[in-house]
Design a protein around this motif. Structure first.
Motif, PDB file in Angstrom:
ATOM      1  N   MET A  23     -42.498 -44.754 -92.192  1.00 24.67           N
ATOM      2  CA  MET A  23     -41.225 -44.281 -92.741  1.00 24.67           C
ATOM      3  C   MET A  23     -41.221 -42.744 -92.834  1.00 24.67           C
ATOM      4  O   MET A  23     -42.188 -42.142 -93.285  1.00 24.67           O
ATOM      5  CB  MET A  23     -40.985 -44.882 -94.127  1.00 24.67           C
ATOM      6  N   LEU A  24     -40.115 -42.152 -92.394  1.00 28.56           N
ATOM      7  CA  LEU A  24     -39.934 -40.702 -92.494  1.00 28.56           C
ATOM      8  C   LEU A  24     -39.074 -40.335 -93.696  1.00 28.56           C
ATOM      9  O   LEU A  24     -39.056 -39.172 -94.115  1.00 28.56           O
ATOM     10  CB  LEU A  24     -39.293 -40.156 -91.215  1.00 28.56           C
ATOM     11  N   GLN A  25     -38.330 -41.311 -94.223  1.00 30.35           N
ATOM     12  CA  GLN A  25     -37.473 -41.108 -95.388  1.00 30.35           C
ATOM     13  C   GLN A  25     -37.583 -42.324 -96.295  1.00 30.35           C
ATOM     14  O   GLN A  25     -37.974 -43.403 -95.849  1.00 30.35           O
ATOM     15  CB  GLN A  25     -36.006 -40.953 -94.967  1.00 30.35           C
ATOM     16  N   ASP A  26     -37.198 -42.165 -97.547  1.00 31.42           N
ATOM     17  CA  ASP A  26     -37.137 -43.307 -98.450  1.00 31.42           C
ATOM     18  C   ASP A  26     -35.933 -44.159 -98.065  1.00 31.42           C
ATOM     19  O   ASP A  26     -34.845 -43.635 -97.807  1.00 31.42           O
ATOM     20  CB  ASP A  26     -36.975 -42.846 -99.899  1.00 31.42           C
ATOM     21  N   LYS A  68     -40.975 -46.342 -98.758  1.00 26.97           N
ATOM     22  CA  LYS A  68     -40.870 -44.928 -99.112  1.00 26.97           C
ATOM     23  C   LYS A  68     -41.429 -44.070 -97.998  1.00 26.97           C
ATOM     24  O   LYS A  68     -42.124 -44.563 -97.111  1.00 26.97           O
ATOM     25  CB  LYS A  68     -41.636 -44.662-100.407  1.00 26.97           C
ATOM     26  N   LYS A  69     -41.152 -42.787 -98.068  1.00 27.18           N
ATOM     27  CA  LYS A  69     -41.618 -41.837 -97.066  1.00 27.18           C
ATOM     28  C   LYS A  69     -43.141 -41.883 -96.973  1.00 27.18           C
ATOM     29  O   LYS A  69     -43.836 -41.823 -97.973  1.00 27.18           O
ATOM     30  CB  LYS A  69     -41.154 -40.431 -97.446  1.00 27.18           C
ATOM     31  N   GLY A  70     -43.654 -42.029 -95.745  1.00 29.31           N
ATOM     32  CA  GLY A  70     -45.085 -42.056 -95.508  1.00 29.31           C
ATOM     33  C   GLY A  70     -45.685 -43.450 -95.507  1.00 29.31           C
ATOM     34  O   GLY A  70     -46.825 -43.625 -95.105  1.00 29.31           O
ATOM     35  N   TYR A 126     -35.194 -42.701 -89.220  1.00 28.21           N
ATOM     36  CA  TYR A 126     -35.712 -43.070 -90.525  1.00 28.21           C
ATOM     37  C   TYR A 126     -37.207 -43.382 -90.433  1.00 28.21           C
ATOM     38  O   TYR A 126     -37.899 -43.385 -91.448  1.00 28.21           O
ATOM     39  CB  TYR A 126     -35.001 -44.305 -91.077  1.00 28.21           C
ATOM     40  N   ALA A 127     -37.690 -43.658 -89.209  1.00 27.99           N
ATOM     41  CA  ALA A 127     -39.090 -44.035 -89.033  1.00 27.99           C
ATOM     42  C   ALA A 127     -39.544 -43.691 -87.620  1.00 27.99           C
ATOM     43  O   ALA A 127     -38.721 -43.410 -86.742  1.00 27.99           O
ATOM     44  CB  ALA A 127     -39.256 -45.537 -89.282  1.00 27.99           C
ATOM     45  N   LYS A 176     -50.114 -37.320 -96.214  1.00 25.97           N
ATOM     46  CA  LYS A 176     -50.228 -37.938 -97.534  1.00 25.97           C
ATOM     47  C   LYS A 176     -51.311 -37.251 -98.353  1.00 25.97           C
ATOM     48  O   LYS A 176     -51.126 -36.957 -99.534  1.00 25.97           O
ATOM     49  CB  LYS A 176     -50.531 -39.421 -97.373  1.00 25.97           C
TER      50      LYS A 176
END
Length: 147
Positions: free
Chosen positions: A5-8, A14-16, A35-36, A51
């Protein structure tokens, strides 16, 4: 299909996060709308590095906030005000006044919205709570004296 995921996104991740989604949903919606990204080995390594970097930054910000809180706990400020009959103030001392005094006297720049102080309408000594970080607070002593 696994994606990073690049965005929530509600109900997805969630992102990451690395999530498992349907093939069509992943290709036609998440990847198409950015978005991913597909979870290849290289992308997984990049996501893990990001992260770790974010965790380090969060820890550093928390450490700086603890240091600032310990320094603030030793600060005492004096605010001179105009006084009327019965040592009642003209107006009251607000968080804006505390923030201005901290900036002028101690060169500490704190947003007035992060200062929590009860309504001061008399002379005396009071305590103000300052939110330095979402989990870290500090208290300072405020002396209200006659001008």
């Amino acid at each position: 299909m696994k994606v990073i995921m690049l965005q929530d996104l509600k109900k997805v991740g969630k992102k990451g996060d690395i999530v498992e989604v349907a093939e069509g949903y992943g290709r036609n919606f998440l990847i198409a709308k950015k978005y991913a990204v597909e979870a290849t080995k290289q992308n997984i390594n990049v996501a893990q590095a990001q992260k770790k970097s974010a965790e380090r930054k969060k820890q550093q910000a928390s450490d700086e906030a603890r240091l600032m809180a310990s320094q603030l706990s030793q600060v005492e400020i004096t605010i001179p005000v105009r006084v009327g009959e019965g040592s009642r103030l003209f107006g009251s001392v607000t968080s804006k006044d505390v923030a201005l005094t901290l900036k002028e006297k101690h060169n500490i720049d704190i947003d007035k919205r992060k200062i929590d102080i009860k309504n001061i309408t008399c002379l005396g000594d009071y305590t103000a709570t300052i939110k330095v970080h979402p989990e870290i607070t500090s208290t300072i002593t405020v002396h209200v004296v006659e001008k």
